[in-house]
Design an enzyme around this catalytic site. Structure first.
Site, short mmCIF file in Angstrom:
data_model
loop_
_atom_site.label_atom_id
_atom_site.label_comp_id
_atom_site.label_asym_id
_atom_site.label_seq_id
_atom_site.Cartn_x
_atom_site.Cartn_y
_atom_site.Cartn_z
N ARG A 283 0.84 -1.20 0.00
CA ARG A 283 0.00 0.00 0.00
C ARG A 283 0.88 1.24 0.00
NH1 ARG A 283 -3.77 -2.42 -1.19
NH2 ARG A 283 -5.85 -2.49 -0.29
N GLU B 280 -2.08 7.77 -4.57
CA GLU B 280 -2.31 7.28 -5.93
C GLU B 280 -3.74 7.59 -6.38
OE1 GLU B 280 -1.32 3.14 -4.99
OE2 GLU B 280 -3.43 2.60 -5.29
N HIS C 167 -0.79 -0.17 -9.47
CA HIS C 167 -1.55 -0.96 -8.49
C HIS C 167 -2.26 -2.14 -9.17
CE1 HIS C 167 -3.59 -0.67 -4.31
NE2 HIS C 167 -3.47 -1.94 -4.69
#
Ligand code: GLV
Length: 334
Positions: A245, A274, A292
């Site tokens: 993360r 993000e 991601h």
């Protein structure tokens, strides 16, 4: 009558696009309001769509916070299509006896594969060499061209030895690596022996590892777990991988470390804030960037969506969902 809609079937909001079979399954059991347009619903729009629902099947991009929960009087379950659940205010759910669920297990191997993709990519400079070829700059073979570092026989340090950390460690055997790990608790002796992994302090792991892979969940405790001080303990030849993360790494400190040669390179699948990453990452050649996509294989994303749907349906049917994060929501008395 909490939990019963006028039409008899409980109402569920699916906040982002899912697969057809996920919707078909949900429609067998629920009245479904699906945002298949896939434009992320922001605070107010999300709250307005969620207000009359008993279940929300959501993504890690949706903030399910106390204010939103407050707007949903009939809400009984929040089913995240992700293993990480830092987007959900779990204590606020528990206080309202709303079940929260995630999707552990089904994504372990795909996410481990992606961590390895970043490790190998950063070690062998794969995005740099690809850009070089695409730019038409390759004029021929040279002995000292694009020298990388070896992954085989190197030391792999895994921070966070849960299921995904262990899946990453399993793959290290094929590369004859030494495996160190740092985890709050020691993993079972049998697993340690099988993985040939030794538990060490964070300091020791940072100082000894050639590859440092982060696999801890994000929480206030792990915010900026890796910052300037930690990066300075790493070998100048080391490579940092963040596939867990954004926020576990202080991205500004990482940019500086990559620029100054404090460490050799990084592979990143996640970023603070993000999708707005620190623009300086784009100017650095020694970082491999991914948007991601840790769990993003077709089979795994299908499995994740279906797991979340099954969690929601189980909870709505009065059963304990298989991946309940907050058992207190069921057992605690109001
Ligand atoms: C992805 O990042 C997940 O938590 O599943």
């Amino acid at each position: 009558m909490k939990g019963e809609s006028v039409k008899g079937k409980p109402k569920v909001l699916v906040t982002r696009e899912v697969f057809d079979e996920t919707l078909e399954y949900l429609r067998e059991h629920c009245e479904v309001d699906a945002n298949q347009g896939d434009v992320a619903l922001t605070g107010e729009a999300l709250a307005a769509r969620a207000a009359d629902k008993e279940a929300i099947v959501c993504s890690l991009t949706d903030r399910i916070d106390a204010a939103l929960i407050e707007r949903c009087p009939g809400l009984r379950v929040v089913a995240n299509i992700a293993v990480g659940y830092n987007n959900i205010d779990v204590p606020a759910c528990t206080a309202r006896r709303i079940m929260a669920t995630n999707t552990p297990g089904v994504l372990d191997d795909s996410t481990a594969d992606l961590a390895w993709t970043l490790m190998l990519g950063a070690a062998r400079r794969i995005t740099e060499v690809e850009r070089y070829i695409r730019n038409g700059d390759w004029k021929g073979w040279r002995l000292k061209q694009w020298l990388g570092v070896d992954v085989h026989h190197a030391t792999l340090g895994i921070i966070g030895m849960g299921r995904i950390g262990q899946a990453i460690a399993r793959r290290a055997a094929g590369f004859d690596m030494r495996v160190l790990y740092h985890n709050r608790n020691r993993v079972a002796e049998g697993i340690e022996a099988k993985l040939n992994a030794s538990r060490v302090s964070l300091d020791e792991l940072l100082r000894q590892s050639d590859f440092v892979v982060l696999q801890v969940p994000y929480s206030p405790d792990t915010h900026h777990l890796i910052g300037a001080a930690e990066l300075s303990k790493m070998k100048p030849t080391a490579i940092l991988i963040n596939s867990t993360r954004g926020g576990v790494v202080d991205d500004d400190a990482l940019v500086a470390a990559l620029k100054n040669g404090t460490i050799r390179a990084a592979g990143l699948d996640v970023f603070e804030n993000e999708p707005k990453l620190n623009p300086l990452f784009l100017e650095l050649d020694n970082v491999v960037l991914a948007p991601h996509v840790g769990s993003s294989t077709e089979a795994t994303r299908r499995a994740m969506a279906m797991t979340a749907a099954k969690n929601a349906v189980a909870a709505l049917g009065g059963a304990k969902p298989p991946n309940l994060i907050n058992p207190d929501a069921v057992t605690s008395k109001t």
